[in-house]
Design an enzyme around this catalytic site. Structure first.
Site, PDB file in Angstrom:
ATOM      1  CB  VAL A 129     108.187  74.125 -51.615  1.00  0.00           C
ATOM      2  CG1 VAL A 129     106.533  74.008 -51.682  1.00  0.00           C
ATOM      3  CG2 VAL A 129     108.245  74.764 -52.768  1.00  0.00           C
ATOM      4  CG  ASN A 131     101.529  76.191 -47.292  1.00  0.00           C
ATOM      5  OD1 ASN A 131     101.862  77.346 -48.577  1.00  0.00           O
ATOM      6  ND2 ASN A 131     101.280  74.727 -47.903  1.00  0.00           N
ATOM      7  CG  ASP A 159      98.082  77.398 -55.912  1.00  0.00           C
ATOM      8  OD1 ASP A 159      96.993  76.022 -55.234  1.00  0.00           O
ATOM      9  OD2 ASP A 159      98.458  77.824 -55.394  1.00  0.00           O
ATOM     10  CG  HIS A 187      99.830  77.991 -51.840  1.00  0.00           C
ATOM     11  ND1 HIS A 187      98.713  77.067 -53.028  1.00  0.00           N
ATOM     12  CD2 HIS A 187     100.033  77.141 -51.141  1.00  0.00           C
ATOM     13  CE1 HIS A 187      99.639  75.867 -52.610  1.00  0.00           C
ATOM     14  NE2 HIS A 187      99.459  76.433 -51.474  1.00  0.00           N
TER      15      HIS A 187
HETATM   16  P1  NAD Z   1     106.949  67.210 -44.053  1.00  0.00           P
HETATM   17  O1  NAD Z   1     106.299  67.355 -42.700  1.00  0.00           O
HETATM   18  O2  NAD Z   1     106.352  66.296 -44.832  1.00  0.00           O
HETATM   19  O3  NAD Z   1     108.036  67.775 -44.248  1.00  0.00           O
HETATM   20  C1  NAD Z   1     108.989  69.167 -44.083  1.00  0.00           C
HETATM   21  C2  NAD Z   1     110.326  68.591 -43.606  1.00  0.00           C
HETATM   22  O4  NAD Z   1     110.834  69.629 -43.139  1.00  0.00           O
HETATM   23  C3  NAD Z   1     110.611  67.731 -42.050  1.00  0.00           C
HETATM   24  O5  NAD Z   1     111.551  67.070 -43.227  1.00  0.00           O
HETATM   25  C4  NAD Z   1     111.092  68.771 -41.373  1.00  0.00           C
HETATM   26  O6  NAD Z   1     112.120  67.543 -40.372  1.00  0.00           O
HETATM   27  C5  NAD Z   1     111.679  70.225 -42.223  1.00  0.00           C
HETATM   28  N1  NAD Z   1     111.979  70.960 -41.587  1.00  0.00           N
HETATM   29  C6  NAD Z   1     111.308  71.517 -40.713  1.00  0.00           C
HETATM   30  N2  NAD Z   1     112.313  72.503 -40.103  1.00  0.00           N
HETATM   31  C7  NAD Z   1     113.257  72.943 -40.596  1.00  0.00           C
HETATM   32  C8  NAD Z   1     113.597  73.763 -41.011  1.00  0.00           C
HETATM   33  N3  NAD Z   1     113.731  75.525 -40.268  1.00  0.00           N
HETATM   34  N4  NAD Z   1     115.054  74.007 -41.545  1.00  0.00           N
HETATM   35  C9  NAD Z   1     115.195  72.806 -42.235  1.00  0.00           C
HETATM   36  N5  NAD Z   1     114.455  71.689 -43.091  1.00  0.00           N
HETATM   37  C10 NAD Z   1     113.543  71.720 -41.599  1.00  0.00           C
HETATM   38  O7  NAD Z   1     106.150  68.452 -44.778  1.00  0.00           O
HETATM   39  P2  NAD Z   1     106.102  68.405 -46.928  1.00  0.00           P
HETATM   40  O8  NAD Z   1     104.595  67.371 -47.467  1.00  0.00           O
HETATM   41  O9  NAD Z   1     107.059  68.732 -47.208  1.00  0.00           O
HETATM   42  O10 NAD Z   1     105.484  69.550 -46.701  1.00  0.00           O
HETATM   43  C11 NAD Z   1     106.377  70.879 -46.334  1.00  0.00           C
HETATM   44  C12 NAD Z   1     105.865  72.229 -47.001  1.00  0.00           C
HETATM   45  O11 NAD Z   1     105.072  72.475 -47.964  1.00  0.00           O
HETATM   46  C13 NAD Z   1     104.484  72.597 -45.886  1.00  0.00           C
HETATM   47  O12 NAD Z   1     104.639  73.489 -45.125  1.00  0.00           O
HETATM   48  C14 NAD Z   1     103.310  72.135 -46.620  1.00  0.00           C
HETATM   49  O13 NAD Z   1     102.249  72.902 -46.013  1.00  0.00           O
HETATM   50  C15 NAD Z   1     103.922  73.024 -47.999  1.00  0.00           C
HETATM   51  N6  NAD Z   1     103.513  72.738 -48.952  1.00  0.00           N
HETATM   52  C16 NAD Z   1     102.939  73.490 -49.963  1.00  0.00           C
HETATM   53  C17 NAD Z   1     102.196  73.301 -51.354  1.00  0.00           C
HETATM   54  C18 NAD Z   1     102.123  74.790 -51.746  1.00  0.00           C
HETATM   55  O14 NAD Z   1     101.795  74.264 -53.251  1.00  0.00           O
HETATM   56  N7  NAD Z   1     102.967  75.973 -51.648  1.00  0.00           N
HETATM   57  C19 NAD Z   1     102.233  71.830 -51.500  1.00  0.00           C
HETATM   58  C20 NAD Z   1     102.786  71.810 -51.222  1.00  0.00           C
HETATM   59  C21 NAD Z   1     102.801  71.885 -49.345  1.00  0.00           C
HETATM   60  C1  LMR Z   2      99.140  71.888 -51.143  1.00  0.00           C
HETATM   61  O1  LMR Z   2      98.146  73.029 -52.376  1.00  0.00           O
HETATM   62  O2  LMR Z   2      97.843  70.916 -51.515  1.00  0.00           O
HETATM   63  C2  LMR Z   2      99.510  72.144 -49.984  1.00  0.00           C
HETATM   64  O3  LMR Z   2      99.243  74.019 -50.284  1.00  0.00           O
HETATM   65  C3  LMR Z   2      99.385  71.720 -48.868  1.00  0.00           C
HETATM   66  C4  LMR Z   2      97.636  72.375 -48.150  1.00  0.00           C
HETATM   67  O4  LMR Z   2      97.773  72.391 -47.046  1.00  0.00           O
HETATM   68  O5  LMR Z   2      96.898  72.666 -48.732  1.00  0.00           O
END
Ligand code: NAD
Ligand code: LMR
Length: 323
Positions: A129, A131, A159, A187
């Site tokens: 998940v 990014n 998406d 993504h």
């Molecule tokens: P967040 O900052 O709230 O939480 C991330 C967590 O990861 C934090 O608690 C941090 O301490 C932890 N972390 C950092 N490095 C780590 C490691 N090496 N091992 C274990 N834990 C670690 O962020 P979030 O809002 O939860 O988002 C997390 C990720 O998901 C981001 O990269 C965001 O862009 C991505 N994301 C992807 C999608 C998708 O559709 N693919 C959608 C939303 C968010």
């Molecule tokens: C999303 O699509 O909401 C996540 O990938 C977070 C972002 O950075 O857009």
């Protein structure tokens, strides 16, 4: 009740983690008759926060949760796991593209790929998940040479859901009446939400909307939805991302005859470069995802797919030192 399924969640104290754990623990992901063990990974400074989250999980008295382990060591988190949901990593802020995170996040996935290789069950299903999800997934996959590349997937289900929801809103159709829609590629803001193979109540979706709306409003709106949420909320999508992660794993484990979207290890389908983690239209049966074959692609769709492929190749080349 069968034996508990062991599920690792990384970044478990983060925003997505906070929305995700309770859905998994309630049975929304693997069903109401499947016991689970949660193995939660965080970085050391977040272990206190994770302890608080675990207290809340305990306070729900979920019947399915047999054990919760917390750790800051990937090797401990991934030991024997059947499912690994790799969320932990930095989110982007306003004005950034997701691949601006490669420098900060890429290295996380080398260490975690190695730990998965050495510790996880050979059948482990990995969902990335964090990014930029496709290329982080590629890094993890390359660092796990003993695991089948098909075990590694990146999330484009969010998406996909956005694309279904916005089409449903536009044509005033029920979400369940929309089928065959797919997200291709990365993504990122180059992803291609494809309506060519989509139907609404079994009629072609593109007959229900204008080409101008499709090209000028719909596609950019899906591509930019993550950024729009960051702009409005001040932080990136969390509950909808957690929901998509639950659905991605549920479909992978339980099957999906309906077309869904997943970033999977490319074998060159539809003339794309092999060895990328590329989102395709897929169906799932018996725990195995399969790219939908013989999907019609016109010149417009092919150009969009080439553009998102080019971005993934560029990202792959940027992280060549991590592969
Ligand atoms: P967040 O900052 O709230 O939480 C991330 C967590 O990861 C934090 O608690 C941090 O301490 C932890 N972390 C950092 N490095 C780590 C490691 N090496 N091992 C274990 N834990 C670690 O962020 P979030 O809002 O939860 O988002 C997390 C990720 O998901 C981001 O990269 C965001 O862009 C991505 N994301 C992807 C999608 C998708 O559709 N693919 C959608 C939303 C968010
Ligand atoms: C999303 O699509 O909401 C996540 O990938 C977070 C972002 O950075 O857009």
């Amino acid at each position: 009740m069968s034996d508990p399924v062991r599920i690792a969640v990384t970044g478990a104290a983060g925003q997505i983690g906070y929305a995700l754990l309770f859905r998994i623990a309630s049975g929304a992901m693997l069903g109401n008759d499947q016991d689970i063990e949660l193995k939660l990974l965080e970085i050391s400074p977040a272990m206190d926060a994770l302890r608080g989250v675990v207290m809340e999980v305990e306070d729900c008295a979920f019947p399915l949760v047999k054990k919760v382990i917390t750790t800051d060591q990937p090797e401990v988190a991934f030991e024997g796991v059947d499912i690994a949901m790799l969320v932990g990593s930095r989110p982007r802020g306003p004005g950034m593209e997701r691949n601006d995170l490669l420098a900060a996040n890429g290295a996380i996935f080398t260490a975690q790929g190695k730990a998965l290789n050495d510790q996880a069950a050979k059948h482990v299903k990995v969902l990335v998940v964090g990014n930029p999800a496709n290329t982080n997934c590629l890094i993890a996959q390359h660092n796990a040479p003993d695991l089948d590349p098909a075990n590694f997937t990146a999330m484009t289900k969010l998406d996909h859901n956005r694309a279904v929801a916005q089409l449903s809103h536009k044509v005033q159709a029920a979400v369940g009446d929309i089928e065959g829609l797919a997200i291709w590629g990365n993504h990122s803001s180059t992803m291609f939400p494809d309506l060519l193979g989509a139907t609404i109540n079994s009629k072609p979706a593109l007959d229900a909307v204008s080409q101008a709306w499709y090209e000028e409003d719909y596609i950019p709106s899906i591509q930019q939805r993550g950024a729009a949420i960051i702009q409005a909320r001040g932080s990136s999508s969390a509950a909808s991302a957690a929901n998509a992660a639950v659905e991605h794993v549920r479909e992978w484990v339980s099957g999906s005859e309906r077309v869904t979207s997943m970033g999977v290890f490319s074998k060159g389908e539809y003339d794309t470069t092999d060895g990328l983690i590329f989102s395709y239209p897929v169906t799932v049966s018996n725990g195995v995802h399969k790219v939908v074959e013989n999907r019609e692609l016109n010149a417009f769709a092919q150009a969009k797919i080439k553009a998102t492929e080019a971005e993934l190749i560029e990202e792959r080349d940027t992280v060549a030192h991590l592969l």
